[in-house]
Design an enzyme around this catalytic site. Structure first.
Site, PDB file in Angstrom:
ATOM      1  CG  HIS A  50      -7.333 -10.638   9.930  1.00 15.13           C
ATOM      2  ND1 HIS A  50      -7.135 -11.453   8.834  1.00 15.13           N
ATOM      3  CD2 HIS A  50      -7.330  -9.366   9.451  1.00 15.13           C
ATOM      4  CE1 HIS A  50      -7.033 -10.713   7.743  1.00 15.13           C
ATOM      5  NE2 HIS A  50      -7.128  -9.431   8.090  1.00 15.13           N
ATOM      6  CG  HIS A 106      -3.019 -10.337   8.540  1.00 20.61           C
ATOM      7  ND1 HIS A 106      -3.755  -9.702   9.518  1.00 20.61           N
ATOM      8  CD2 HIS A 106      -3.072  -9.535   7.454  1.00 20.61           C
ATOM      9  CE1 HIS A 106      -4.217  -8.555   9.029  1.00 20.61           C
ATOM     10  NE2 HIS A 106      -3.822  -8.433   7.788  1.00 20.61           N
ATOM     11  CB  CYS A 135     -12.097  13.156  -3.657  1.00 15.43           C
ATOM     12  SG  CYS A 135     -12.972  13.204  -2.074  1.00 15.43           S
ATOM     13  CB  CYS A 175     -10.646  10.128  -1.366  1.00 20.79           C
ATOM     14  SG  CYS A 175     -12.345   9.691  -1.526  1.00 20.79           S
ATOM     15  CB  CYS A 214     -16.077  12.236  -4.209  1.00 13.58           C
ATOM     16  SG  CYS A 214     -15.429  10.882  -3.216  1.00 13.58           S
ATOM     17  CG  HIS A 270     -15.772  11.458   0.965  1.00  7.43           C
ATOM     18  ND1 HIS A 270     -14.702  10.849   0.345  1.00  7.43           N
ATOM     19  CD2 HIS A 270     -15.606  11.267   2.293  1.00  7.43           C
ATOM     20  CE1 HIS A 270     -13.911  10.326   1.260  1.00  7.43           C
ATOM     21  NE2 HIS A 270     -14.429  10.558   2.455  1.00  7.43           N
ATOM     22  CE  LYS A 320     -17.806 -20.230  18.872  1.00  5.96           C
ATOM     23  NZ  LYS A 320     -17.009 -20.961  19.840  1.00  5.96           N
ATOM     24  CE  LYS A 372     -26.576 -13.912  12.467  1.00  2.00           C
ATOM     25  NZ  LYS A 372     -26.529 -15.349  12.850  1.00  2.00           N
TER      26      LYS A 372
HETATM   27  N1  MSP Z   1       0.878  -3.816   3.103  1.00  2.00           N
HETATM   28  C1  MSP Z   1       0.442  -4.526   1.965  1.00  2.00           C
HETATM   29  C2  MSP Z   1       1.479  -5.542   1.520  1.00  2.00           C
HETATM   30  C3  MSP Z   1       2.804  -4.962   1.169  1.00  2.00           C
HETATM   31  S1  MSP Z   1       3.947  -6.204   0.749  1.00  2.00           S
HETATM   32  C4  MSP Z   1       5.239  -5.379   0.147  1.00  2.00           C
HETATM   33  C5  MSP Z   1      -0.849  -5.277   2.296  1.00  2.00           C
HETATM   34  N2  MSP Z   1      -1.067  -5.513   3.584  1.00  2.00           N
HETATM   35  S2  MSP Z   1      -2.327  -6.312   4.147  1.00  2.00           S
HETATM   36  O1  MSP Z   1      -2.239  -6.177   5.571  1.00  2.00           O
HETATM   37  O2  MSP Z   1      -3.536  -5.886   3.531  1.00  2.00           O
HETATM   38  O3  MSP Z   1      -2.048  -7.799   3.825  1.00  2.00           O
HETATM   39  C6  MSP Z   1      -2.523  -8.439   2.672  1.00  2.00           C
HETATM   40  C7  MSP Z   1      -2.111  -9.896   2.749  1.00  2.00           C
HETATM   41  O4  MSP Z   1      -2.626 -10.484   3.972  1.00  2.00           O
HETATM   42  C8  MSP Z   1      -2.649 -10.794   1.663  1.00  2.00           C
HETATM   43  O5  MSP Z   1      -1.917 -10.749   0.461  1.00  2.00           O
HETATM   44  C9  MSP Z   1      -2.533 -12.133   2.344  1.00  2.00           C
HETATM   45  O6  MSP Z   1      -1.194 -12.533   2.383  1.00  2.00           O
HETATM   46  C10 MSP Z   1      -3.005 -11.823   3.747  1.00  2.00           C
HETATM   47  N3  MSP Z   1      -4.454 -11.913   3.871  1.00  2.00           N
HETATM   48  C11 MSP Z   1      -5.269 -10.968   4.399  1.00  2.00           C
HETATM   49  N4  MSP Z   1      -6.544 -11.449   4.405  1.00  2.00           N
HETATM   50  C12 MSP Z   1      -6.571 -12.689   3.891  1.00  2.00           C
HETATM   51  C13 MSP Z   1      -7.576 -13.649   3.676  1.00  2.00           C
HETATM   52  N5  MSP Z   1      -8.833 -13.441   4.004  1.00  2.00           N
HETATM   53  N6  MSP Z   1      -7.214 -14.835   3.114  1.00  2.00           N
HETATM   54  C14 MSP Z   1      -5.914 -15.114   2.777  1.00  2.00           C
HETATM   55  N7  MSP Z   1      -4.951 -14.210   2.962  1.00  2.00           N
HETATM   56  C15 MSP Z   1      -5.238 -12.986   3.493  1.00  2.00           C
HETATM   57  O7  MSP Z   1      -1.546  -5.652   1.376  1.00  2.00           O
END
Ligand code: MSP
Length: 507
Positions: free
Chosen positions: A19, A22, A127, A130, A144, A147, A295, A298
């Site tokens: 998304h 990322h 748990c 979990c 928990c 749950h 836009k 939601k």
């Molecule tokens: N798998 C672990 C990371 C391991 S690194 C050795 C993880 N993965 S994650 O898919 O949750 O990715 C988290 C990272 O995605 C955040 O640190 C950031 O880099 C990015 N982001 C995910 N959502 C984000 C936002 N809403 N805003 C900015 N960055 C975001 O944690």
């Protein structure tokens, strides 16, 4: 070649589809990698996917798949998303690859042999739903919190990593190396956390099977974070290719968001110290992107994929927005309306108009041939200021300031055209003045294309070609090639071309 420059993004969990959150991190790391390549560095830009642990095991079970089948599908979606927005990663690591198992086991063995991992009995509440441990304070009415089911008292043998031994060495490290965690506010947070004291943590599990077995006790699998962080060492040959590891390590930048700063600025450096390895040069934790505007208000951010925006804004428009909209390091809102407004103002109007006006006039008034760029035109100083500001801002990962300086040069050039009105001088038959003004503007455009290329590589490259330059901006070397008059362009053939950034009209 100025040496190795190694930059990473987090490896993303495969329980989620890619998304814009990322993408936010990944595009910034990409811009940094491209900018360093322009300096001639031998860049290694790494991204990838984190595929072990309970979350993934469960996501797969819900779909009736094996964890690996599920990971294969989602990991591929990350690769596709990154191709769509022109991410130039040199490697893509998956924690299920054999090379990673080799590195993790070698790393663990080293830490174990150094005496920082010990077997201990964990006593506490558990748990089963979990598959997580709780303490009394976590429970709600004795149940928990997730749950609302009874928890069990367990006594389990686990391996513990002696994190507490690194509290003082880490404090000393961050005091001596203020640049190691950026921005500064995040460094203070890390120091505050360290000063509260560190507790040893359990780094193995016997209750789950989806992971990498400990080399000295294969009944245990490695805790997912312990495994995941080691990916940064795997990709540069840890445990397999000592020469490569020596050349690439330590990493220059780990780029990530604040949610996982502790893992990168506390756990990972402690693990590296325990293995006797050098620490990362910089960990940069940026802010969080939230959803604002109408836009998409939601829609949760997790449901907005790059593929939802690229058809309308293009890869360059997407990249431009996420890099220049927020001050890197702070939180901010994403809004569709804001994205359209910025695209139209900065890309369609400022950048696109400058390019099309100058190229059109050069074709019409100068016979499509680049005139001499004057060594002392009024834009020379503006271009020098832009280059200086750009170089120092990008050096500190202040991307919005760096590209802001380039867009200032664009505004300066647009203003210069307004003031000198080459259409009038042309009409008046003053070919020398007309050619001088356009020669200056074409040179400004060359510099803009070069400096903007890490951010908007497609448009920069198209403009490069239209300016009659050979190759691509990527072949040039900063900072020299961005100095006014650095390249002989006189006589090059100019092309008009289609609009680089067509306006977006929202009903
Ligand atoms: N798998 C672990 C990371 C391991 S690194 C050795 C993880 N993965 S994650 O898919 O949750 O990715 C988290 C990272 O995605 C955040 O640190 C950031 O880099 C990015 N982001 C995910 N959502 C984000 C936002 N809403 N805003 C900015 N960055 C975001 O944690």
């Amino acid at each position: 070649m100025s040496g190795s420059f190694y930059v990473t993004t987090p490896i993303y969990y495969v329980n989620d589809a890619p998304h814009i959150g990322h993408a936010y991190t990944t595009v910034h790391a990409d811009v940094l990698a491209r900018w360093r390549r322009l300096h001639g560095d031998d860049v290694l830009f790494l991204t990838g996917t984190d595929e072990h642990g309970l979350k993934i095991q469960r996501a797969a079970e819900e779909r009736g798949l094996t964890p690996l089948e599920w990971a294969d599908t989602t990991s591929a979606r990350f690769r596709e998303a990154w191709a769509l927005i022109d991410i130039s990663n040199d490697d893509f690591i998956r924690t299920t690859e054999p090379r990673h198992r080799v590195a993790v086991q070698a790393f663990l063995q080293q830490v174990y042999d150094n005496g920082f991992i010990e077997l201990a009995t964990y006593e506490g509440l558990y748990c089963v739903a979990c598959e997580a441990y709780y303490v009394d304070d976590d429970l709600v009415d004795g149940l928990c919190p997730i749950h609302q089911r009874p928890v069990e008292s367990v006594s389990e043998e686990n391996y513990f990593f002696q994190l507490s031994k690194f509290e003082q060495p880490l404090i000393e490290h961050y005091e001596a190396n203020p640049e190691a965690v950026q921005p500064e506010s995040k460094r203070n947070e890390v120091l505050g956390f360290l000063r509260q004291g560190l507790r040893d943590f359990s780094m193995s599990r016997t209750s789950i099977s989806w992971g990498i077995p400990l080399p000295w006790d294969p009944a245990h699998v490695t805790y997912v974070w312990y495994d995941a962080l080691i990916n940064y060492a795997t990709a540069v040959g840890f445990g397999a290719d000592p020469d490569q590891f020596e050349y690439r390590w330590p990493v220059q930048y780990h780029v990530l968001a604040k949610d996982i700063l502790r893992f990168h600025a506390v756990y990972w450096p402690a693990m590296l110290m325990a293995a006797g390895l050098p620490l990362p040069e910089h960990v940069f934790a940026h802010g969080y992107l939230l959803v604002g505007g109408e836009k998409m208000s939601k829609t949760s951010l997790n449901n907005i994929a790059p593929a939802d925006l690229v058809p309308e804004f293009g890869s360059d428009g997407f990249r431009y927005h996420f890099v220049t909209d927020l001050h890197f390091g702070q939180d901010g809102d994403f809004s569709y309306e804001g994205m359209v407004a910025r695209y139209n103002a900065d890309l369609a109007n400022n950048f696109g108009n400058l390019a099309s006006r100058v190229l059109n006039m050069a074709v019409t008034y100068c016979g499509g041939v680049v005139p001499d760029a004057r060594a002392e035109g009024p834009l020379v100083a503006h271009a020098a200021i832009a280059l200086d500001a750009y170089e120092s801002a990008l050096g500190e990962l202040k991307f919005d300031d760096g590209f802001g300086a380039v867009w200032q040069l664009i505004r300066d050039a647009n203003g210069y055209i307004e003031d000198s009105q080459p259409w009038k001088t042309h009409k008046a038959g003053d070919a020398a003045v007309t050619a001088a003004v356009l020669g200056d503007c074409l040179e400004a455009l060359r510099i803009v294309a070069l400096l903007a290329s890490p951010l908007i590589p497609r448009a920069a490259s198209a403009l490069w070609t239209r300016l009659g330059l050979t190759g691509a901006p990527e072949d040039a070397r900063l900072p020299d090639a961005a100095v006014w008059g650095a390249v002989a362009t006189t006589g090059n053939a100019v092309e008009k071309g289609e609009s680089l950034f067509p306006r977006i009209d929202v009903p």
